[in-house]
Design an enzyme around this catalytic site. Structure first.
Site, short mmCIF file in Angstrom:
data_model
loop_
_atom_site.label_atom_id
_atom_site.label_comp_id
_atom_site.label_asym_id
_atom_site.label_seq_id
_atom_site.Cartn_x
_atom_site.Cartn_y
_atom_site.Cartn_z
N LYS A 94 0.16 4.27 -0.25
CA LYS A 94 -0.45 5.48 0.33
C LYS A 94 -0.19 6.67 -0.60
O LYS A 94 -0.20 6.49 -1.81
CB LYS A 94 0.04 5.69 1.76
N SER A 150 3.44 -1.99 10.42
CA SER A 150 4.90 -2.08 10.66
C SER A 150 5.49 -3.43 10.27
O SER A 150 6.35 -3.97 10.97
CB SER A 150 5.21 -1.74 12.12
N ASN A 200 0.87 -1.19 0.00
CA ASN A 200 0.00 0.00 0.00
C ASN A 200 0.90 1.23 0.00
O ASN A 200 1.48 1.58 1.02
CB ASN A 200 -0.90 -0.03 1.25
N GLU A 207 -6.73 4.78 7.93
CA GLU A 207 -6.52 6.21 7.63
C GLU A 207 -7.76 6.81 6.97
O GLU A 207 -8.07 7.99 7.18
CB GLU A 207 -5.27 6.36 6.74
N HIS A 209 -9.49 1.32 4.96
CA HIS A 209 -8.22 1.48 5.66
C HIS A 209 -8.41 2.41 6.86
O HIS A 209 -9.21 3.35 6.80
CB HIS A 209 -7.16 2.05 4.71
N GLY A 238 2.53 2.45 10.91
CA GLY A 238 3.49 3.54 10.79
C GLY A 238 4.21 3.87 12.09
O GLY A 238 4.84 4.92 12.19
N GLU A 264 -5.37 -4.77 10.60
CA GLU A 264 -4.35 -3.75 10.79
C GLU A 264 -4.63 -2.99 12.09
O GLU A 264 -5.43 -2.03 12.09
CB GLU A 264 -4.36 -2.75 9.62
P1 13P Z 1 3.05 0.50 7.82
O1 13P Z 1 3.56 -0.79 7.25
O2 13P Z 1 3.82 1.69 7.34
O3 13P Z 1 2.90 0.43 9.29
O4 13P Z 1 1.56 0.71 7.23
C1 13P Z 1 0.68 -0.33 7.29
C2 13P Z 1 -0.49 0.01 6.48
O5 13P Z 1 -1.24 0.91 6.81
C3 13P Z 1 -0.73 -0.77 5.26
O6 13P Z 1 -1.99 -0.53 4.76
#
Ligand code: 13P
Length: 333
Positions: A88, A291, A86, A175, A173, A251, A245
């Site tokens: 982003k 992560s 992903n 976010e 997601h 992150g 997740e």
């Molecule tokens: P990270 O791997 O940067 O923690 O992000 C995970 C994520 O949100 C994947 O969709």
């Protein structure tokens, strides 16, 4: 009624604990069947399901002189590891094309794992072109609107994504949920729109730190699944992937331990079994995200309960993403 016997043929198996929040109906069904479902670990594991019944004699494979003619069906629930990157809001279209070129040089194609990259909308076309027509890496989007077209400024529809070569779309997601106010109701509409137009939804669920610390992980995740999958059929779910997740792991560099992830994955699978059926539960892929790195992927994939990873930060670098893919390709071959 057919008398069905199951034989687990090979290897290690993943079982679901009876006490992980199944609910009454699920417990009753399992008790009736005489135990917990068995989920095979590897692609080469098979369940030999022997149907011996006069009612299905017409479809029998063996011709038997007696009135009783058995029919044999072999079911192979395969959960091939799936690694999704992903991106982003990262990489321009030209950066994206260069990245794909580099990635393809570093990782060979392999039938042992599925790989998806999900760049921003603006880079979908250049990634598609860089991947080529028959790439082993699939294209995914990070979001979708539920309508096909119309006055929805800034939105992109499922047919538009299909037209660009997308096969997958990330939906719900955290976010999107926390920064853009998405709720289960609209996430369900997105899942349905994706399915209607031949996109495989990657449905994200996960609890916040406060929710985990107050012991509500399972109820939060279950409520998200309940709201985002309501009314779907087993056929619909056959193309859905669930990504667990935990918000606190995204992150932050603080991934869930394999044990923490496995506990939630098992309760998700149990939820699917309770709400739908054991076949659907045994075939749906449940990924872990938060992560994920080249350092922890091996331990995560060592568990039968974790069918792959949704990778954020570590998918932006070809070295680390290639390593994660290689582990998935080799660990369960
Ligand atoms: P990270 O791997 O940067 O923690 O992000 C995970 C994520 O949100 C994947 O969709």
């Amino acid at each position: 009624m057919p008398d069905i016997q199951r034989f687990a043929c090979l290897g290690k198996q993943d079982t679901i604990p009876q006490d992980s929040g199944a609910g009454k109906a699920g417990r009753a069904r399992r008790a009736k069947r005489g135990g917990n479902p068995i989920y095979p670990r590897r692609a080469f594991l098979a369940f030999l399901v022997l149907h011996a019944s006069q009612s299905i004699n017409a479809g029998g494979i063996f011709q038997h002189p007696a009135t009783f003619i058995p029919s044999i069906t072999i079911e192979i629930p395969v959960r091939r590891p799936l690694i999704i990157g992903n991106w982003k809001m990262n990489k321009t279209a030209s950066e994206a094309a260069a990245f794909i070129q580099d990635l393809r040089e570093r990782v060979p194609a392999s039938p042992n794992a599925d790989v998806v990259v999900a760049p921003p909308f603006t880079a979908l076309e250049s990634v598609r072109n860089a991947l080529g027509p028959s790439s082993w890496i699939s294209l995914g989007a990070q979001n979708v609107h539920w309508e096909t077209h119309g006055a929805f400024t800034g939105e992109v529809s499922a047919p538009m994504l299909r037209d660009l070569g997308c096969r997958y779309v990330i939906v719900g997601h955290s976010e999107r949920r926390t920064l853009f106010g998405e709720r289960d109701e609209s996430i369900l509409k997105k899942v349905r729109a994706a399915l209607r137009h031949g996109l495989s939804p990657i449905l994200c669920v996960g609890e916040s730190l406060a929710e985990r610390e107050s012991g509500r992980t399972e109820s939060v995740v279950t409520a998200q699944l309940d709201g985002s999958l309501a009314g779907l059929t087993p056929q619909d779910l056959a193309t859905v992937t669930i990504a667990y997740e935990p918000v606190w792991a995204i992150g932050t560099g603080r991934a869930a331990t394999t044990e923490q992830a496995v506990t939630v994955h098992r309760s998700i699978r149990l939820f699917i079994e309770t709400g739908w059926d054991s076949k659907t539960a045994s075939t749906i892929r449940i990924l872990y995200g938060g992560s994920v790195t080249p350092q922890n992927i091996e331990s995560l994939l060592a568990s039968d309960a974790i069918d792959g990873a949704l990778v954020g930060g570590a998918c932006l670098n070809t070295d680390s993403f290639a390593t994660i893919i290689s582990v998935a390709q080799t660990q369960r071959d």
